[in-house]
Write a protein that holds these residues in place. Structure first.
Motif, PDB file in Angstrom:
ATOM      1  N   MET A   1      18.774 -49.120  30.446  1.00 29.57           N
ATOM      2  CA  MET A   1      19.820 -48.235  29.939  1.00 29.57           C
ATOM      3  C   MET A   1      19.210 -46.859  29.712  1.00 29.57           C
ATOM      4  SD  MET A   1      22.667 -50.010  29.652  1.00 29.57           S
ATOM      5  CE  MET A   1      23.669 -48.957  28.597  1.00 29.57           C
ATOM      6  N   LYS A   2      19.881 -45.824  30.221  1.00 30.36           N
ATOM      7  CA  LYS A   2      19.461 -44.441  30.009  1.00 30.36           C
ATOM      8  C   LYS A   2      20.683 -43.638  29.594  1.00 30.36           C
ATOM      9  CE  LYS A   2      16.005 -44.450  33.774  1.00 30.36           C
ATOM     10  NZ  LYS A   2      15.597 -43.738  35.029  1.00 30.36           N
TER      11      LYS A   2
ATOM     12  N   SER B   1      29.326 -44.533  21.734  1.00 32.16           N
ATOM     13  CA  SER B   1      28.663 -43.299  22.152  1.00 32.16           C
ATOM     14  C   SER B   1      27.650 -43.662  23.226  1.00 32.16           C
ATOM     15  CB  SER B   1      27.957 -42.625  20.972  1.00 32.16           C
ATOM     16  OG  SER B   1      26.782 -43.351  20.614  1.00 32.16           O
ATOM     17  N   ASP B   2      26.959 -42.664  23.757  1.00 28.64           N
ATOM     18  CA  ASP B   2      25.918 -42.898  24.748  1.00 28.64           C
ATOM     19  C   ASP B   2      24.514 -42.688  24.166  1.00 28.64           C
ATOM     20  OD1 ASP B   2      27.510 -43.708  26.845  1.00 28.64           O
ATOM     21  OD2 ASP B   2      27.751 -41.689  27.666  1.00 28.64           O
TER      22      ASP B   2
ATOM     23  N   LEU C   1      20.740 -49.097  21.506  1.00 26.17           N
ATOM     24  CA  LEU C   1      20.442 -49.816  22.748  1.00 26.17           C
ATOM     25  C   LEU C   1      20.892 -49.046  23.986  1.00 26.17           C
ATOM     26  CD1 LEU C   1      21.360 -53.469  21.650  1.00 26.17           C
ATOM     27  CD2 LEU C   1      19.083 -52.460  21.865  1.00 26.17           C
ATOM     28  N   ASP C   2      21.157 -47.742  23.823  1.00 23.14           N
ATOM     29  CA  ASP C   2      21.591 -46.926  24.957  1.00 23.14           C
ATOM     30  C   ASP C   2      20.439 -46.287  25.718  1.00 23.14           C
ATOM     31  OD1 ASP C   2      24.331 -47.351  24.900  1.00 23.14           O
ATOM     32  OD2 ASP C   2      24.669 -45.817  23.385  1.00 23.14           O
ATOM     33  N   ASN C   3      19.235 -46.379  25.168  1.00 21.37           N
ATOM     34  CA  ASN C   3      18.021 -45.922  25.857  1.00 21.37           C
ATOM     35  C   ASN C   3      16.953 -46.993  25.673  1.00 21.37           C
ATOM     36  OD1 ASN C   3      18.435 -42.919  26.764  1.00 21.37           O
ATOM     37  ND2 ASN C   3      19.318 -43.049  24.707  1.00 21.37           N
TER      38      ASN C   3
ATOM     39  N   ASN D   1      31.100 -54.841  25.038  1.00 19.91           N
ATOM     40  CA  ASN D   1      31.186 -53.880  23.941  1.00 19.91           C
ATOM     41  C   ASN D   1      29.754 -53.394  23.679  1.00 19.91           C
ATOM     42  OD1 ASN D   1      32.229 -52.347  21.877  1.00 19.91           O
ATOM     43  ND2 ASN D   1      32.998 -54.067  20.679  1.00 19.91           N
ATOM     44  N   ARG D   2      29.308 -52.439  24.480  1.00 17.57           N
ATOM     45  CA  ARG D   2      27.892 -52.134  24.634  1.00 17.57           C
ATOM     46  C   ARG D   2      27.176 -51.751  23.344  1.00 17.57           C
ATOM     47  NH1 ARG D   2      27.283 -51.413  30.282  1.00 17.57           N
ATOM     48  NH2 ARG D   2      28.073 -53.413  31.035  1.00 17.57           N
TER      49      ARG D   2
END
Length: 263
Positions: free
Chosen positions: A129-130, A180-181, A185-187, A204-205
């Protein structure tokens, strides 16, 4: 006792015995079906929303991927476990491997409860994830914004989310929620899925503890797969028990019943 009274007593005894036999046979058939073919599950958390919402009930196919260590658990009811044991096997029996995009019921190695997530990574894949974007083998997965929604978790915490249509490399499509990004756990580092394992993520990331958390879920061995989610058959708001039929008119989600989970 007269002969007629004795005959009536025997007839009544036979009727009771026949009823008991029918009930036992029905229970045995239900146990066999639940153990080997199909099993119902419910959704208590927000991790798979919007695909599977809190209060959704769905049926899962237990034979399509064959049978593994935990295939014959019959589930939990509160603190009571109906049946739960590990089969003494090292490989799955019969069946095939899941496809990317399938929704899997499985038992994470460090846990003793069932999880449900989407299969994102296949054996040998590189997953990362980036800035909120999913990369598979170095290629960013396509996603398209389709709107906004309010997402509520099992604690009643409501957040506005962006709704995306995400398309995997094989063309399979599903919907995801992102708060949000730039969430925790988004990076991530790059994960390399070991042979014989799968990488799972919730739709549901930002509200899913999944394979991105190696200490609690991590890579899922094929032998720990339990079933493939197939179709919703009931849905009710706020995890209201289905037996509370007086709550149905205001709380049942009629539009989510009897639908494939892949729609």
């Amino acid at each position: 006792m007269s002969q007629s009274a004795n005959k009536a007593a025997k007839t009544q005894t036979n009727e009771w015995w026949d009823t008991i036999v029918v009930v036992v046979e029905a229970l045995l058939i239900a146990i066999v079906l639940r153990s080997f073919l199909f099993q119902p599950f419910s959704i208590p958390t927000a991790s798979m929303q919007p695909t599977l919402m809190i209060g959704d009930y769905f049926v899962a196919n237990k034979f399509v991927w064959g049978y593994g260590k935990h295939s014959f658990s019959l589930g939990r009811y509160g603190d009571f476990t109906l049946l739960d044991f590990e089969l003494p096997i090292n490989n799955r029996i019969l069946g095939r491997d899941p496809d990317r995009g399938d929704i899997a019921v499985f038992r994470p190695v460090p846990q003793n409860i069932e999880y449900i997530k989407r299969v994102v990574g296949m054996p040998g894949d590189r997953i990362q994830m980036k800035q909120g974007r999913l990369y598979i083998n170095g290629v960013m997965v396509e996603r398209e914004e389709i709107g906004k929604a309010i997402d509520t978790d099992s604690e009643g915490d409501s957040r506005e989310v962006t709704v995306y249509r995400e398309t995997f490399p094989d063309g399979s499509v599903h919907t995801i929620h992102e708060i949000s990004d730039n969430g925790p756990l988004d990076n991530t580092p790059e994960y390399v899925v070991p042979a014989g394992h799968f990488f799972m993520m919730g739709d549901n990331r930002d509200r899913s503890a999944d394979s991105r958390v190696l200490s609690s879920v991590g890579y899922v061995p094929a032998i720990n797969l339990i079933a493939k989610a197939e179709a919703r058959f009931f849905s009710i708001k706020d995890n209201i028990p289905p037996w509370q039929v007086w709550q149905w008119p205001a709380n049942v989600r009629w539009d989510r019943m009897f639908q494939s989970v892949y729609q």
